[in-house]
Design a protein around this motif. Structure first.
Motif, short mmCIF file in Angstrom:
data_model
loop_
_atom_site.label_atom_id
_atom_site.label_comp_id
_atom_site.label_asym_id
_atom_site.label_seq_id
_atom_site.Cartn_x
_atom_site.Cartn_y
_atom_site.Cartn_z
N CYS A 23 67.97 89.77 79.53
CA CYS A 23 67.25 90.54 80.56
C CYS A 23 67.47 92.02 80.30
N ALA A 25 67.38 94.37 82.31
CA ALA A 25 68.06 95.05 83.42
C ALA A 25 69.55 94.74 83.43
N CYS A 26 69.92 93.46 83.22
CA CYS A 26 71.34 93.11 83.41
C CYS A 26 71.95 92.40 82.21
N CYS A 47 65.00 86.22 85.17
CA CYS A 47 66.46 86.33 85.11
C CYS A 47 67.04 85.70 86.36
N CYS A 50 69.54 88.90 88.20
CA CYS A 50 69.01 90.02 88.99
C CYS A 50 67.60 89.74 89.51
ZN ZN Z 1 68.62 90.39 85.00
#
Ligand code: ZN
Length: 209
Positions: A23, A25-26, A47, A50
């Motif tokens: 992911c 983002a995370c 994901c 998140c």
């Molecule tokens: Zn994520």
């Protein structure tokens, strides 16, 4: 049922691999969510950590941030919430799945992404009317051949019309006939969503650290 599926019995990292890229983002692995559909660039992964979902091949954080910035309205960023009740209810019929969209955000995904450029989420506010419109359209999508037909006509939302003319005629009729019944269901769904921080549309204010 969803609750059980979402509970990892092994560390999520163990699921990482070519089919489960990280992911942006995370960093947790992305899992398949929705197969290829008309109007989308590819299958959709999400994901579990998140909540960010990505259409087609995942890119990096910069690509996700670039799309996030394109959702800016004055000093707020307005997202269709991938973590909303409407999305959980609608699945593949969720109105947030729009042509041209690559990243489908949650407030948590935004928080993780903007932290990478030294920003914080200062506030995240539910937008009840926009959310109600999205939830209403999500419900209508479950009975039409195309997607986002009603809001496409009313509010310029990117729509995916049905392939055949007869299907488009049925969609137009269904959107009119079922407009009020869908609204009657959408109001409590979106109200509950908004009150439990899972509204369909969220306006986010960002600030530097
Ligand atoms: Zn994520």
């Amino acid at each position: 049922m969803d609750q059980t599926e979402a509970t990892p019995v092994v560390p999520l990292e163990a699921g990482a691999g070519p089919e489960n890229p990280p992911c942006p983002a995370c960093g947790e692995p992305l899992f398949g969510w929705i197969g290829r559909k008309d109007g989308l660039e590819g299958p959709v992964r999400r994901c579990e950590s998140c909540g960010l979902a990505i259409v087609g091949a995942p890119g990096d954080a910069a690509a996700a941030l670039h799309e996030l910035d394109s959702l800016r309205r004055e000093d707020m960023v307005q997202i269709e919430n991938r973590g909303s009740f409407a999305c959980a209810l609608g699945g593949a019929g969720w109105s947030g799945l729009q042509p041209g969209r690559r990243h489908l955000f949650t407030v948590e995904a935004v928080r993780r992404l903007v932290a990478q450029r030294d920003q914080v989420v200062k506030s995240a506010r539910w937008r009840p009317l926009a959310g109600l419109a999205g939830t209403w359209q999500t419900l209508l999508n479950s009975v039409t051949f195309g997607r986002n037909v009603a809001l496409g006509a009313l509010r310029d939302l990117p729509a995916v019309p049905a392939a055949q003319p007869w299907q488009r005629r049925i969609d137009a009729l269904a959107s009119v006939v079922l407009a009020i019944p869908a609204l009657v269901i959408a109001i409590p769904v979106e109200l509950l969503g908004g009150l439990s921080r899972r509204g369909a549309v969220i306006a986010i204010r960002l600030e530097l650290f």
